[in-house]
Structures are given as structure tokens and as C-alpha cells.
Design an enzyme around this catalytic site. Structure first.
Site, PDB file in Angstrom:
ATOM      1  N   PRO A   1       0.468  -1.101   0.445  1.00 35.01           N
ATOM      2  CA  PRO A   1      -0.181  -0.025   0.162  1.00 35.01           C
ATOM      3  C   PRO A   1       1.219   1.338  -0.130  1.00 35.01           C
ATOM      4  O   PRO A   1       2.130   1.867   0.619  1.00 35.01           O
ATOM      5  CB  PRO A   1      -0.654  -0.024   1.485  1.00 35.01           C
ATOM      6  CG  PRO A   1      -0.524  -1.193   2.253  1.00 35.01           C
ATOM      7  CD  PRO A   1       1.116  -2.096   1.687  1.00 35.01           C
ATOM      8  N   GLU A   2       0.634   2.477  -0.351  1.00 41.42           N
ATOM      9  CA  GLU A   2       1.144   3.714  -0.416  1.00 41.42           C
ATOM     10  C   GLU A   2       0.247   4.407   0.179  1.00 41.42           C
ATOM     11  O   GLU A   2      -0.068   4.469   0.284  1.00 41.42           O
ATOM     12  CB  GLU A   2       1.363   3.529  -2.579  1.00 41.42           C
ATOM     13  CG  GLU A   2       2.112   2.662  -2.961  1.00 41.42           C
ATOM     14  CD  GLU A   2       2.738   3.168  -3.977  1.00 41.42           C
ATOM     15  OE1 GLU A   2       3.098   4.359  -4.289  1.00 41.42           O
ATOM     16  OE2 GLU A   2       3.378   1.965  -4.337  1.00 41.42           O
TER      17      GLU A   2
ATOM     18  N   LYS B   1       3.044   5.876   5.592  1.00 43.48           N
ATOM     19  CA  LYS B   1       1.690   4.567   5.588  1.00 43.48           C
ATOM     20  C   LYS B   1       1.996   3.936   7.114  1.00 43.48           C
ATOM     21  O   LYS B   1       1.091   2.807   7.022  1.00 43.48           O
ATOM     22  CB  LYS B   1       2.831   3.388   4.398  1.00 43.48           C
ATOM     23  CG  LYS B   1       3.151   3.873   3.565  1.00 43.48           C
ATOM     24  CD  LYS B   1       3.699   2.893   2.829  1.00 43.48           C
ATOM     25  CE  LYS B   1       4.964   3.467   1.972  1.00 43.48           C
ATOM     26  NZ  LYS B   1       5.911   2.706   1.307  1.00 43.48           N
TER      27      LYS B   1
ATOM     28  N   ASN C   1       6.390   1.519  -4.400  1.00 41.57           N
ATOM     29  CA  ASN C   1       6.781   0.889  -5.120  1.00 41.57           C
ATOM     30  C   ASN C   1       6.643   1.371  -6.473  1.00 41.57           C
ATOM     31  O   ASN C   1       7.085   1.966  -7.099  1.00 41.57           O
ATOM     32  CB  ASN C   1       6.801  -0.712  -4.977  1.00 41.57           C
ATOM     33  CG  ASN C   1       8.326  -0.911  -5.758  1.00 41.57           C
ATOM     34  OD1 ASN C   1       9.018  -0.223  -5.685  1.00 41.57           O
ATOM     35  ND2 ASN C   1       8.045  -2.019  -6.851  1.00 41.57           N
TER      36      ASN C   1
ATOM     37  N   ARG D   1      12.282  -4.812  -5.006  1.00 43.62           N
ATOM     38  CA  ARG D   1      11.394  -4.476  -5.232  1.00 43.62           C
ATOM     39  C   ARG D   1      11.082  -4.303  -6.947  1.00 43.62           C
ATOM     40  O   ARG D   1      12.273  -3.586  -7.329  1.00 43.62           O
ATOM     41  CB  ARG D   1      10.738  -3.240  -5.162  1.00 43.62           C
ATOM     42  CG  ARG D   1      10.893  -2.981  -3.053  1.00 43.62           C
ATOM     43  CD  ARG D   1       9.950  -3.125  -2.805  1.00 43.62           C
ATOM     44  NE  ARG D   1       9.113  -3.143  -1.528  1.00 43.62           N
ATOM     45  CZ  ARG D   1       9.537  -1.997  -0.148  1.00 43.62           C
ATOM     46  NH1 ARG D   1       8.866  -0.837  -1.865  1.00 43.62           N
ATOM     47  NH2 ARG D   1       9.489  -2.164   0.575  1.00 43.62           N
TER      48      ARG D   1
END
Ligand SMILES: [Zn+2]
Length: 282
Positions: free
Chosen positions: A2-3, A51, A165, A250
């Protein structure tokens, strides 16, 4: 992962469901807080910080949670079935008279004194969606890590908080440089506009169910997840490679034509790794 925009949406849903209401159910299913009971306390507000999610309740307490990779808070009306996953994945239940919030797979769940919230989120840089946003400080934080690859510097929440990401790849595309370019090599004009560009992307998406950085219908993202399709700008095949410090690699997407700077050669193992200053949860 989650961003910031996703966490912001989660905070708003939780806030809308619980704020101003008295908790009639409280169940924290982690050993340290198994006996904690928040029933009878009013939920004051739920807010996102980077976050991290902070649920503040009457009596000076804050329930701090972080969704990391696949955690989620789901909200149900009393007559709804809970569908967020098997019961053994439930870590927290907070219920009011008409709504119940259920936290699934939360890797971080802790009860803090609200006065001590800084212990949980004090390491974060300026929050792109927060009231404390400070572009100059974000630029200064980035300038302090000139050797760090840009993509990793953007993910490091101590520099600025909220980028995950997806936005990492998209921002590097919009800046015209690869995620492997050292921060110090980014032209000054682009360093200066980076924080506002990041903020604009997150703000534009915090009310949207599906992320969009292109401003177009159809493909909503320029590079993330698009390999091996052609670049929307130049037609070159989008590439993907891992980027990370060894503990968290990532998938990172870029256009080898639109973006200048170092990048892994096709088929090569991940490039040299940047050692971050310490390991702190993003
Ligand atoms: Zn391109």
C-alpha cells in the site's frame, strides 16, 4: 504494497465508520495486548501518517497499525458477513453500535499513549498527504543522501513519507531518469520539483479507486507493471528489474529511452546495492 494514497483512503474509511462513536467491542489479537479493552471509549479520529494508521481513542490512547504488504482494515455493517480472510488472520476488531472495523494480517499493531505517537512515526520525513508537509525539508533530506539511488531514496520514508513502489517507478519516469541514478546526479531543477510532483500524484489519486498517473483513460500508469509493452511516449519496450538493499528487492519498471541514467543490463543480476542507514519499517 500500500502507498500513501491507499493508507489515506483506509484512514478516511475508518474515520467515517468509527469517529465520534463509543466502542462497544474491542479485541486485539496480539499477545502483548490480549487483555487490553477499549470498550466504552469514544474514537476521536483516525489519521494516516505516511503508511502508518493512527486510531486515537478517548483516554489518551492510540492504536497504531501498519499494513505492510497485505494487511487490510475492512469495515462491516452489523448484518454483513466478514470477508477479509480466514478468522485466524484477524488481528483487531473495533466495533461501534452500527459498524465494525476488522483488521486482517496487520504485521504491526500496538497500543501507545497518544503522547508517545512519535515513537512510532517520529522517524518519518514530511508526509506528502499530511498537514505537516514541507517540500523544502523533503528536498534537504534527499540532498543528504547523494549517493543513494533515486528509487531507493524515494522509498525511504525518512526522506519523505507516502511513496511506495508504484509511485517510485512512475515518478522516475516523469522525471526522465532511471531509479538507479544517484540522487546527487539528478539535475537541480528536477530535484526541486520532485516533492511537489510526488505530492500532486498522491493527491490526484487519494480519491480514486484505481491509480492514474498518466491523466488518460486506458493505461493509467506510464511504466509500473507494463513490461513488456511499449512505452506510451516513445514505443520502446518497458523493462523491469529488481532494486533494493538485499532485504527487500522491489520490481522496478522504466523506459530505457525516456529515462537516462544507470540501469541493469538486460538479463544481469540486480546492480550494486545501497546499504541503508538502518532498518526501520517504512
Ligand atoms: Zn519511452
Amino acid at each position: 504494497m500500500p502507498e500513501g494514497d491507499t493508507i489515506w483512503q483506509a484512514a478516511r474509511r475508518l474515520h467515517d465508520a468509527l469517529a465520534g462513536k463509543v466502542l462497544t467491542r474491542s479485541d486485539l489479537r496480539v499477545p502483548a495486548y490480549a487483555t487490553a479493552d477499549l470498550t466504552g471509549r469514544t474514537v476521536l479520529d483516525v489519521t494516516a501518517r505516511g503508511k502508518h494508521l493512527l486510531t486515537r481513542v478517548e483516554g489518551g490512547l492510540t492504536l497504531h497499525s501498519h499494513l505492510r504488504m497485505d494487511g487490510a482494515w475492512k469495515i462491516y455493517a452489523n448484518d454483513q458477513r466478514w470477508t477479509g480472510g480466514p478468522a485466524h488472520q484477524i488481528r483487531a476488531i473495533l466495533g461501534a453500535h452500527d459498524r465494525t472495523a476488522v483488521g486482517y494480517r496487520l504485521p504491526v499493531l500496538e497500543l501507545l499513549r497518544t503522547a508517545d505517537e512519535q515513537q512510532a512515526v517520529g522517524h518519518l520525513g514530511p508526509d506528502l498527504l499530511g498537514p505537516d508537509w514541507d517540500a523544502e525539508r523533503a528536498v534537504a533530506n534527499l540532498a543528504a543522501v547523494p549517493d543513494c539511488p533515486l528509487g531507493e531514496a524515494l522509498l525511504d520514508q525518512r526522506n519523505l513519507a507516502g511513496i511506495g513502489n508504484v509511485y517510485k517507478s512512475e515518478l522516475c519516469f516523469l522525471l526522465g531518469v532511471t531509479p538507479w541514478l544517484p540522487v546527487g546526479a539528478l539535475p537541480a531543477d528536477r530535484t526541486a520539483k520532485l516533492p511537489e510532483l510526488a505530492k500532486k500524484l498522491l493527491e490526484a489519486n487519494r480519491d480514486r479507486p484505481v491509480r492514474n498517473t498518466t491523466g488518460r483513460r486506458g493505461p493509467g500508469l506510464f511504466v509500473y507493471g507494463r513490461t513488456p509493452r511499449p512505452c506510451l511516449r516513445c514505443g520502446t519496450r518497458i523493462r523491469v528489474a529488481d532494486q533494493g538493499d538485499g532485504s527487500r528487492e522491489r520490481p522496478t519498471y522504466w523506459c530505457p529511452t525516456c529515462q537516462t541514467g544507470p540501469a541493469p543490463a538486460p538479463g544481469s543480476p540486480p546492480t550494486q546495492r545501497w546499504r541503508s542507514r538502518s532498518r526501520i519499517l517504512p
